[in-house]
Design an enzyme around this catalytic site. Structure first.
Site, short mmCIF file in Angstrom:
data_model
loop_
_atom_site.label_atom_id
_atom_site.label_comp_id
_atom_site.label_asym_id
_atom_site.label_seq_id
_atom_site.Cartn_x
_atom_site.Cartn_y
_atom_site.Cartn_z
N ASP A 1 1.18 6.37 7.69
CA ASP A 1 1.09 5.14 7.38
C ASP A 1 1.82 4.84 6.01
OD1 ASP A 1 -1.37 3.82 9.06
OD2 ASP A 1 -2.00 5.89 8.21
N ASP B 1 4.10 11.88 6.42
CA ASP B 1 2.84 11.03 6.57
C ASP B 1 3.20 9.78 7.45
OD1 ASP B 1 0.84 10.01 5.53
OD2 ASP B 1 1.78 8.52 4.31
#
Length: 312
Positions: free
Chosen positions: A33, A31
């Site tokens: 952020d 991922d």
């Protein structure tokens, strides 16, 4: 390496344990952020970790629910923050996968009404998906505005320029049962550095679900469709040889579990250890529980150093 029965370990690992895990995996899915960066600031050591994995021949893939920018702008951001080896084909965003779904799965013949940012529209147009152009007068209302006649899908993503008129239009289009109802992701909110929060795509999706009486098909994590997009690009990809690294239990860990991947939670983002332990001590839904936990992906760095020492 993930537990197949009973409660997951949800254990912190470091050093040699991380090295052994990385050696056993061909694909590392990150991922973005909260894992690699916060806004325009990279997590300390993150770029070095990603660059090192790539230089050692690992397949590194980035899986993000952020639909606000097209992939080419993500490439620029990666490079700007020091991730110098990242190319377009490494990036799978919810906007990109939504475009693939509309083009390749739905085989859409018509326009899409987008509740979302310009970056989402850009990604759709890149895939050849036409979007309804907003041409309303500033004082237009749902009583007198024009409605397009060939809208075959409503797609909801993050929209920082949301208006009541836009929600009303989307609700009107969704009265047609043949109009697809899609959402880039169902993230409820996102943290801001000030301690405040930003409503996510999931909150807009929920509003339209109530207004239309319908349920949206979610494209992004934790849906399996994002992994199917990756698998098509990397034929022969084995879920058992993949590790999903994320910061949110409800999206990243559940995504990994849904797709048969080992999962790792990093504590630099939304979810923290106490929440993981709460789920870990319960038999309600083990898909929320990570197999492994690190404080930050910078914890990978000592594993690389040990490899270099052994090779000298």
């Amino acid at each position: 390496m993930a537990a197949t029965i009973g409660l997951k370990a949800c254990r912190k690992i470091r050093g040699a344990q991380i090295r052994g895990l990385l050696e056993a995996k061909d694909f590392i899915l990150f991922d973005c952020d909260g894992v690699l960066w916060h806004g325009e600031k990279a997590v300390a050591g993150a770029a070095q970790v990603v660059n090192s994995l790539m230089s050692r021949g690992k397949n590194v893939v980035f899986v993000t629910n952020n639909s606000t920018r097209p992939r080419d702008k993500y490439v620029h951001k990666f490079y700007r923050l020091g991730f110098t080896a990242v190319a377009l084909e490494h990036i799978f965003s919810s906007s990109y996968c939504s475009a693939l779904y509309l083009r390749d799965v739905a085989k859409l013949r018509g326009q899409v009404f987008v509740v979302g940012c310009d970056g989402l529209r850009d990604e759709l147009r890149e895939a050849g998906i036409p979007c309804v152009e907003e041409v309303d007068e500033p004082d237009a209302t749902i009583y007198d505005c024009a409605l397009a006649t060939d809208v075959k899908a409503v797609l909801v993503g993050h929209d920082d320029k949301l208006t009541f008129l836009k929600l009303a239009k989307a609700s009107c289009y969704l009265k047609d049962p043949n109009c697809l109802f899609l959402a880039t992701d169902n993230d409820p909110w996102h943290p801001l550095s000030s301690g405040r929060i930003l409503p996510g795509s999931g909150s807009l999706m929920a509003a339209l679900e109530v207004a239309s009486g319908r349920k949206a098909t979610v494209i992004g994590k934790p849906s399996r469709y994002m992994f199917e997009c990756i698998s098509r690009q990397f034929p022969g990809m084995d879920p058992a040889q993949c590790l999903m690294v994320g910061d949110r239990l409800e999206t990243d860990m559940v995504f990994g579990s849904n797709c048969g991947l080992d999962t790792m939670l990093t504590l630099t983002g939304v979810s923290q250890m106490d929440e993981a332990h709460q789920y870990g001590n319960s038999e309600v839904d083990q898909s929320l529980v990570p197999d492994y936990v690190v404080d930050t992906i910078a914890d990978f760095l000592p594993a690389f150093e040990e490899v270099e020492e052994q090779s000298n």
